[in-house]
Motif scaffolding. Structure first.
Motif, PDB file in Angstrom:
ATOM      1  N   VAL A  44     -50.579  33.188  -8.932  1.00  0.00           N
ATOM      2  CA  VAL A  44     -50.767  31.928  -9.646  1.00  0.00           C
ATOM      3  C   VAL A  44     -51.684  30.998  -8.856  1.00  0.00           C
ATOM      4  O   VAL A  44     -52.640  30.430  -9.389  1.00  0.00           O
ATOM      5  CB  VAL A  44     -49.409  31.241  -9.907  1.00  0.00           C
ATOM      6  N   VAL A  45     -51.382  30.845  -7.552  1.00  0.00           N
ATOM      7  CA  VAL A  45     -52.168  29.933  -6.708  1.00  0.00           C
ATOM      8  C   VAL A  45     -53.609  30.409  -6.584  1.00  0.00           C
ATOM      9  O   VAL A  45     -54.562  29.634  -6.750  1.00  0.00           O
ATOM     10  CB  VAL A  45     -51.529  29.791  -5.309  1.00  0.00           C
ATOM     11  N   ILE A  46     -53.781  31.711  -6.306  1.00  0.00           N
ATOM     12  CA  ILE A  46     -55.127  32.254  -6.094  1.00  0.00           C
ATOM     13  C   ILE A  46     -55.954  32.184  -7.371  1.00  0.00           C
ATOM     14  O   ILE A  46     -57.116  31.763  -7.351  1.00  0.00           O
ATOM     15  CB  ILE A  46     -55.053  33.714  -5.592  1.00  0.00           C
ATOM     16  N   ILE A  47     -55.362  32.582  -8.502  1.00  0.00           N
ATOM     17  CA  ILE A  47     -56.105  32.553  -9.767  1.00  0.00           C
ATOM     18  C   ILE A  47     -56.495  31.120 -10.118  1.00  0.00           C
ATOM     19  O   ILE A  47     -57.611  30.854 -10.574  1.00  0.00           O
ATOM     20  CB  ILE A  47     -55.268  33.184 -10.901  1.00  0.00           C
ATOM     21  N   PHE A  48     -55.582  30.170  -9.884  1.00  0.00           N
ATOM     22  CA  PHE A  48     -55.871  28.766 -10.174  1.00  0.00           C
ATOM     23  C   PHE A  48     -57.011  28.249  -9.303  1.00  0.00           C
ATOM     24  O   PHE A  48     -57.960  27.627  -9.799  1.00  0.00           O
ATOM     25  CB  PHE A  48     -54.616  27.926  -9.965  1.00  0.00           C
ATOM     26  N   LEU A  49     -56.933  28.528  -7.984  1.00  0.00           N
ATOM     27  CA  LEU A  49     -57.979  28.056  -7.074  1.00  0.00           C
ATOM     28  C   LEU A  49     -59.318  28.699  -7.398  1.00  0.00           C
ATOM     29  O   LEU A  49     -60.364  28.028  -7.381  1.00  0.00           O
ATOM     30  CB  LEU A  49     -57.593  28.345  -5.618  1.00  0.00           C
ATOM     31  N   MET A  50     -59.283  30.004  -7.702  1.00  0.00           N
ATOM     32  CA  MET A  50     -60.532  30.684  -8.061  1.00  0.00           C
ATOM     33  C   MET A  50     -61.066  30.153  -9.390  1.00  0.00           C
ATOM     34  O   MET A  50     -62.280  30.098  -9.607  1.00  0.00           O
ATOM     35  CB  MET A  50     -60.316  32.197  -8.145  1.00  0.00           C
ATOM     36  N   GLY A  51     -60.166  29.734 -10.285  1.00  0.00           N
ATOM     37  CA  GLY A  51     -60.608  29.134 -11.543  1.00  0.00           C
ATOM     38  C   GLY A  51     -61.355  27.829 -11.311  1.00  0.00           C
ATOM     39  O   GLY A  51     -62.374  27.567 -11.955  1.00  0.00           O
ATOM     40  N   ILE A  52     -60.844  27.010 -10.378  1.00  0.00           N
ATOM     41  CA  ILE A  52     -61.527  25.760 -10.028  1.00  0.00           C
ATOM     42  C   ILE A  52     -62.899  26.049  -9.429  1.00  0.00           C
ATOM     43  O   ILE A  52     -63.908  25.452  -9.813  1.00  0.00           O
ATOM     44  CB  ILE A  52     -60.673  24.929  -9.043  1.00  0.00           C
ATOM     45  N   VAL A  53     -62.907  26.982  -8.460  1.00  0.00           N
ATOM     46  CA  VAL A  53     -64.180  27.327  -7.805  1.00  0.00           C
ATOM     47  C   VAL A  53     -65.181  27.841  -8.826  1.00  0.00           C
ATOM     48  O   VAL A  53     -66.338  27.404  -8.874  1.00  0.00           O
ATOM     49  CB  VAL A  53     -63.955  28.384  -6.700  1.00  0.00           C
ATOM     50  N   ASN A  54     -64.720  28.757  -9.677  1.00  0.00           N
ATOM     51  CA  ASN A  54     -65.641  29.379 -10.635  1.00  0.00           C
ATOM     52  C   ASN A  54     -66.109  28.415 -11.716  1.00  0.00           C
ATOM     53  O   ASN A  54     -67.175  28.609 -12.315  1.00  0.00           O
ATOM     54  CB  ASN A  54     -64.975  30.599 -11.284  1.00  0.00           C
ATOM     55  N   SER A  55     -65.311  27.369 -11.999  1.00  0.00           N
ATOM     56  CA  SER A  55     -65.739  26.404 -13.010  1.00  0.00           C
ATOM     57  C   SER A  55     -66.944  25.590 -12.537  1.00  0.00           C
ATOM     58  O   SER A  55     -67.677  25.024 -13.344  1.00  0.00           O
ATOM     59  CB  SER A  55     -64.592  25.460 -13.374  1.00  0.00           C
ATOM     60  N   TYR A  56     -67.137  25.534 -11.214  1.00  0.00           N
ATOM     61  CA  TYR A  56     -68.296  24.826 -10.652  1.00  0.00           C
ATOM     62  C   TYR A  56     -69.332  25.802 -10.072  1.00  0.00           C
ATOM     63  O   TYR A  56     -70.346  25.385  -9.548  1.00  0.00           O
ATOM     64  CB  TYR A  56     -67.845  23.878  -9.532  1.00  0.00           C
ATOM     65  N   PHE A  57     -69.013  27.103 -10.165  1.00  0.00           N
ATOM     66  CA  PHE A  57     -69.833  28.107  -9.482  1.00  0.00           C
ATOM     67  C   PHE A  57     -71.101  28.403 -10.267  1.00  0.00           C
ATOM     68  O   PHE A  57     -71.031  28.746 -11.454  1.00  0.00           O
ATOM     69  CB  PHE A  57     -69.013  29.392  -9.330  1.00  0.00           C
ATOM     70  N   PRO A  58     -72.271  28.265  -9.654  1.00  0.00           N
ATOM     71  CA  PRO A  58     -73.527  28.557 -10.362  1.00  0.00           C
ATOM     72  C   PRO A  58     -73.783  30.059 -10.443  1.00  0.00           C
ATOM     73  O   PRO A  58     -74.492  30.645  -9.627  1.00  0.00           O
ATOM     74  CB  PRO A  58     -74.582  27.873  -9.486  1.00  0.00           C
ATOM     75  N   ILE A  59     -73.165  30.699 -11.435  1.00  0.00           N
ATOM     76  CA  ILE A  59     -73.201  32.159 -11.536  1.00  0.00           C
ATOM     77  C   ILE A  59     -74.633  32.693 -11.549  1.00  0.00           C
ATOM     78  O   ILE A  59     -74.979  33.619 -10.809  1.00  0.00           O
ATOM     79  CB  ILE A  59     -72.451  32.623 -12.805  1.00  0.00           C
ATOM     80  N   PHE A  97     -60.845  39.417  -6.012  1.00  0.00           N
ATOM     81  CA  PHE A  97     -61.815  40.427  -6.427  1.00  0.00           C
ATOM     82  C   PHE A  97     -62.375  40.072  -7.812  1.00  0.00           C
ATOM     83  O   PHE A  97     -63.587  40.095  -8.037  1.00  0.00           O
ATOM     84  CB  PHE A  97     -61.129  41.799  -6.460  1.00  0.00           C
ATOM     85  N   ILE A  98     -61.484  39.710  -8.748  1.00  0.00           N
ATOM     86  CA  ILE A  98     -61.916  39.313 -10.091  1.00  0.00           C
ATOM     87  C   ILE A  98     -62.805  38.081 -10.014  1.00  0.00           C
ATOM     88  O   ILE A  98     -63.836  37.984 -10.681  1.00  0.00           O
ATOM     89  CB  ILE A  98     -60.691  39.046 -10.990  1.00  0.00           C
ATOM     90  N   GLY A  99     -62.396  37.115  -9.160  1.00  0.00           N
ATOM     91  CA  GLY A  99     -63.179  35.894  -9.010  1.00  0.00           C
ATOM     92  C   GLY A  99     -64.562  36.159  -8.466  1.00  0.00           C
ATOM     93  O   GLY A  99     -65.545  35.546  -8.898  1.00  0.00           O
ATOM     94  N   PHE A 100     -64.683  37.089  -7.515  1.00  0.00           N
ATOM     95  CA  PHE A 100     -65.980  37.441  -6.942  1.00  0.00           C
ATOM     96  C   PHE A 100     -66.885  38.065  -8.005  1.00  0.00           C
ATOM     97  O   PHE A 100     -68.055  37.700  -8.135  1.00  0.00           O
ATOM     98  CB  PHE A 100     -65.801  38.437  -5.796  1.00  0.00           C
ATOM     99  N   VAL A 101     -66.322  39.025  -8.746  1.00  0.00           N
ATOM    100  CA  VAL A 101     -67.113  39.690  -9.786  1.00  0.00           C
ATOM    101  C   VAL A 101     -67.535  38.679 -10.842  1.00  0.00           C
ATOM    102  O   VAL A 101     -68.685  38.655 -11.284  1.00  0.00           O
ATOM    103  CB  VAL A 101     -66.289  40.834 -10.434  1.00  0.00           C
ATOM    104  N   ARG A 102     -66.606  37.807 -11.206  1.00  0.00           N
ATOM    105  CA  ARG A 102     -66.890  36.784 -12.202  1.00  0.00           C
ATOM    106  C   ARG A 102     -67.950  35.812 -11.716  1.00  0.00           C
ATOM    107  O   ARG A 102     -68.731  35.280 -12.496  1.00  0.00           O
ATOM    108  CB  ARG A 102     -65.599  36.031 -12.516  1.00  0.00           C
ATOM    109  N   GLY A 103     -67.997  35.569 -10.421  1.00  0.00           N
ATOM    110  CA  GLY A 103     -68.960  34.641  -9.854  1.00  0.00           C
ATOM    111  C   GLY A 103     -70.339  35.238  -9.640  1.00  0.00           C
ATOM    112  O   GLY A 103     -71.200  34.589  -9.046  1.00  0.00           O
ATOM    113  N   GLY A 104     -70.556  36.476 -10.078  1.00  0.00           N
ATOM    114  CA  GLY A 104     -71.871  37.083  -9.964  1.00  0.00           C
ATOM    115  C   GLY A 104     -72.110  37.818  -8.661  1.00  0.00           C
ATOM    116  O   GLY A 104     -73.228  38.253  -8.382  1.00  0.00           O
ATOM    117  N   ILE A 105     -71.061  37.969  -7.829  1.00  0.00           N
ATOM    118  CA  ILE A 105     -71.212  38.702  -6.577  1.00  0.00           C
ATOM    119  C   ILE A 105     -71.305  40.196  -6.887  1.00  0.00           C
ATOM    120  O   ILE A 105     -70.489  40.716  -7.649  1.00  0.00           O
ATOM    121  CB  ILE A 105     -70.020  38.448  -5.628  1.00  0.00           C
ATOM    122  N   PRO A 106     -72.269  40.923  -6.323  1.00  0.00           N
ATOM    123  CA  PRO A 106     -72.389  42.362  -6.592  1.00  0.00           C
ATOM    124  C   PRO A 106     -71.105  43.117  -6.268  1.00  0.00           C
ATOM    125  O   PRO A 106     -70.366  42.751  -5.349  1.00  0.00           O
ATOM    126  CB  PRO A 106     -73.528  42.796  -5.655  1.00  0.00           C
TER     127      PRO A 106
END
Length: 325
Positions: A44-59, A97-106
């Motif tokens: 829950v904590v990790i997905i939430f934090l990654m959601g915040i990061v990814n909402s501002y992440f310039p994919i 891992f999901i957050g990285f892939v979602r953020g455009g990381i290879p």
């Protein structure tokens, strides 16, 4: 940090249910309750934090930068080093891992993080120093980082993005749409929160059944595998001890700090240090519960390739450990 969960699990199993300490079912149930609560909270904590990061992440910017600039493998090293400082077990690393892939990381760079994160962390390093000294600790840390870098580099050559599941592809498409909306409307943080919470719910609903099944398997292994079972296959004179130790570790599930006392016992009984560490790396980096969770984000073919490359690297590391030490 998780002592309260451990105390609750013990109170529930041994006091409320009245089960006997040391009994196979009691130990398996205690493990299951403790890890289910702990990993669910972490998710829950990790997905939430990654959601915040990814909402501002310039994919697009990240993807374009990585595709246009030659970093000569530095990105794999950076991902592995981030894995070292992130205190996550293999199952709780998957949302990142999901957050990285979602953020455009290879994908290869993301694999470098996923491999190193459960293997090496600050708690395990501290325990390693106390149990085995500076020399072995340095070799362990360097080999863990190299394992992530080399495996990531190898996996990147296979162009594995096509083997991600449709569920992950939907998340990636949704992320791009959300980023376009946020960018166009310049959505303030408080107005982004409902979307982030909805995403937490969706991802958690998708991965939690796999987490529970994986932990249940790990709990059964934890409770029912008898003491001394593995030593007979890891003897010094067994040429195939390292691959056997690595393969036998796969059904188990434990973090690096939890398995280290077992490694110390194995070494004290004459098991070569490389064989014992290969066993440890197999437990924390190739666990069956992790495979169950990865099934939500990867096809069986991708899981097989991922586990195969990591297994090969662990086996080579184990033999090198035995030669060096």
């Amino acid at each position: 940090m998780f002592d309260w969960i451990e105390n609750f699990a013990e109170w529930l199993v041994f006091n409320t249910f009245g089960m006997t300490k040391g009994a196979h079912l009691a130990e398996a149930l205690n493990f299951f309750i403790y890890d289910t609560i702990k990993i669910t909270l972490l998710l829950v904590v990790i997905i939430f934090l990654m959601g915040i990061v990814n909402s501002y992440f310039p994919i697009d910017k990240v993807r374009n930068y990585l595709s246009r600039n030659k970093l000569y493998g530095l990105e794999y090293l950076m991902a592995s080093l981030f894995g070292v400082v992130s205190p996550f077990c293999s199952c709780s690393s998957v949302p990142l891992f999901i957050g990285f892939v979602r953020g455009g990381i290879p994908l290869g760079v993301t694999f470098a993080f996923l491999i190193t994160s459960p293997l090496v962390n600050e708690v395990a390093i501290g325990l390693f120093l106390g149990l085995f000294g500076v020399k072995i600790t340095l070799i362990y840390v360097i080999s863990g980082i190299l394992l992530g870098v080399v495996s990531g580099l190898i996996l990147s050559r296979f162009k594995l993005e096509r083997f991600l599941t449709p569920w992950v592809k939907q998340i990636l498409e949704s992320a791009q749409r959300e980023e376009d909306v946020f960018k166009a409307e310049k959505t303030p943080f408080l107005k982004r929160l409902p979307i982030i919470f909805a995403e937490v719910k969706d991802i958690l609903k998708g991965v939690l059944p796999y987490v529970v099944v994986g932990i249940a398997i790990g709990g059964l292994m934890h409770g029912y595998i008898p003491d001394g079972f593995f030593e007979q296959y890891m003897a010094k004179d067994n040429l195939f001890a390292v691959p056997l130790a690595t393969i036998m570790a796969v059904p188990m599930y434990m973090n690096a700090s939890g398995i280290l006392p077992v490694v110390q016992v194995l070494v004290s009984k004459g098991i070569p240090i490389g064989t014992a560490i290969a066993f440890m790396m197999g437990v924390v980096g190739l666990s069956l519960p992790e495979a169950m969770l990865l099934k939500k984000v990867m096809t069986f073919k991708l899981i097989g390739i991922f586990f195969g490359v990591v297994t090969l690297c662990i086996i080579i590391s184990g033999y090198l450990f035995n030669i060096i030490l």
